[in-house]
Design an enzyme around this catalytic site. Structure first.
Site, short mmCIF file in Angstrom:
data_model
loop_
_atom_site.label_atom_id
_atom_site.label_comp_id
_atom_site.label_asym_id
_atom_site.label_seq_id
_atom_site.Cartn_x
_atom_site.Cartn_y
_atom_site.Cartn_z
N SER A 1 0.87 -1.18 0.00
CA SER A 1 0.00 0.00 0.00
C SER A 1 0.90 1.23 0.00
O SER A 1 1.36 1.68 1.04
CB SER A 1 -0.92 0.01 1.23
OG SER A 1 -1.80 -1.09 1.19
N LYS B 1 -6.61 1.70 -3.47
CA LYS B 1 -6.43 1.00 -2.19
C LYS B 1 -6.52 1.97 -1.02
O LYS B 1 -7.17 1.71 -0.01
CB LYS B 1 -5.09 0.26 -2.17
CG LYS B 1 -4.74 -0.38 -0.82
CD LYS B 1 -5.76 -1.42 -0.40
CE LYS B 1 -5.51 -1.95 1.02
NZ LYS B 1 -4.28 -2.73 1.14
N LYS C 1 -1.28 5.17 8.12
CA LYS C 1 -0.48 5.47 6.93
C LYS C 1 -1.36 5.55 5.68
O LYS C 1 -1.23 6.45 4.86
CB LYS C 1 0.61 4.42 6.77
CG LYS C 1 1.55 4.62 5.59
CD LYS C 1 1.14 3.83 4.38
CE LYS C 1 1.21 2.34 4.64
NZ LYS C 1 0.80 1.54 3.44
#
Length: 317
Positions: free
Chosen positions: A114, A189, A258
């Site tokens: 990711s 994502k 994050k």
């Protein structure tokens, strides 16, 4: 044509695939590639994780990133973030032992981490100068779906490279979504995880308020799941990991924060309104600071419990 691939055939078994990052997600993904007949060439900075992966997949482990890349038609990275991907691809300070030094013209780097889509596009341009294609192919579904090869995979990149890599992607996932040019998979994502994170904390607030009002939280979750309030967290996380107090879904709170930062970066870079995304990131960041590092993302509910002075599943006065 600069950056064009000189290889046209599909990357099918028994081709050698490099796999960098053999943690909770990476190891079962590599194992499924091995089961499909691919040769695995593995690398992980954690020697114990590498040992377990070699036992599970029969992987080679040449010891250096450059040696790994030189043996493989495609290399997959499954790392915590884009900075980690950049480090193994380019090496710290231009070190010689890096993937870029070993990748041959016509090979493919597939980043299934990711990562930031903006950083991905920068790396893709560096690779294209060497005649190496790049795909971003992050996944959704968690450890359970990684284990049974039913992940959803969001793939960005050029159509030719995606077609070449489809067989190996299908060995790891059930649904392959083509999202657009390089970087679009990582954008998707991050935005998916933002929507997921917002749904989790909305459900946490609602279930806590319901319990404080006198309702049974397990019954509340069941009603949500039979009603319009259902979301992925009410369906797949509350009974399993939150009300059970297990807090072990396999995806960390730190990684969710994050991803929320990346999602907000995407929204702001496109000039999109993002007041809720900003508030969501702020709330999750506060929870991260209050709870400390290393927790599962479902443990974020404990922060809301602290704010409410109520633990889910316990009777309130």
């Amino acid at each position: 044509m600069p950056g064009a691939s000189v290889k046209s055939s599909s990357i099918a078994p028994p081709a050698c695939i490099g796999f960098v990052g053999l943690g909770k997600m990476g190891q079962p993904m590599a194992r499924n590639l091995a089961r499909a007949g691919y040769g695995i060439v593995a690398h992980d900075s954690d020697r114990e994780a590498l040992r377990r992966a070699r036992e599970a997949t029969g992987a080679e482990a040449p010891g250096t990133l450059m040696a790994m890349a030189s043996r493989c038609e495609a290399v997959i990275t499954m790392l915590p973030d884009g900075e980690a991907v950049r480090a193994v691809l380019l090496g710290p300070g231009g070190a010689e032992d890096c993937l870029l030094a070993g990748l041959s013209r016509g090979s493919v780097l597939i980043d299934m981490s990711s990562s930031s889509p903006l950083g991905t596009r920068e790396l893709g341009a560096r690779l294209a100068e060497r005649g190496v294609a790049m795909l971003d192919a992050p996944v959704s579904g968690g450890v359970r779906k990684a284990m049974d090869a039913t992940l959803s995979i969001m793939v960005g990149g050029d159509a030719h490279s995606i077609a070449r890599c489809r067989p190996l992607l299908e060995a790891m996932g059930k649904q392959i979504f083509l999202t657009g040019p390089l970087g679009s998979g990582h954008a998707m994502k991050a935005l998916n995880n933002y929507v997921s994170a917002a749904g989790l904390v909305a459900a946490a607030e609602g279930v806590l308020a319901a319990q404080r009002f006198g309702l049974d939280p397990g019954n509340v979750v069941d009603i949500l799941n039979a009603s319009t309030g259902m979301n992925n967290s009410t369906l797949n996380k509350f009974h399993q990991f939150i009300l059970s107090r297990a807090f072990d879904s396999g995806f960390s709170l730190d990684l969710m924060v994050k991803d929320l930062k990346t999602a907000l970066e995407v929204e702001r870079s496109t000039g999109s309104p993002a007041p809720l995304a900003g508030a969501c990131l702020e709330a999750w960041t506060e929870a991260q600071a209050a709870l400390g590092p290393g927790l599962d993302h479902t443990a974020v509910v404990r922060y809301w419990e602290k704010l409410a002075g109520t633990e889910l599943g316990k009777k309130t006065d």
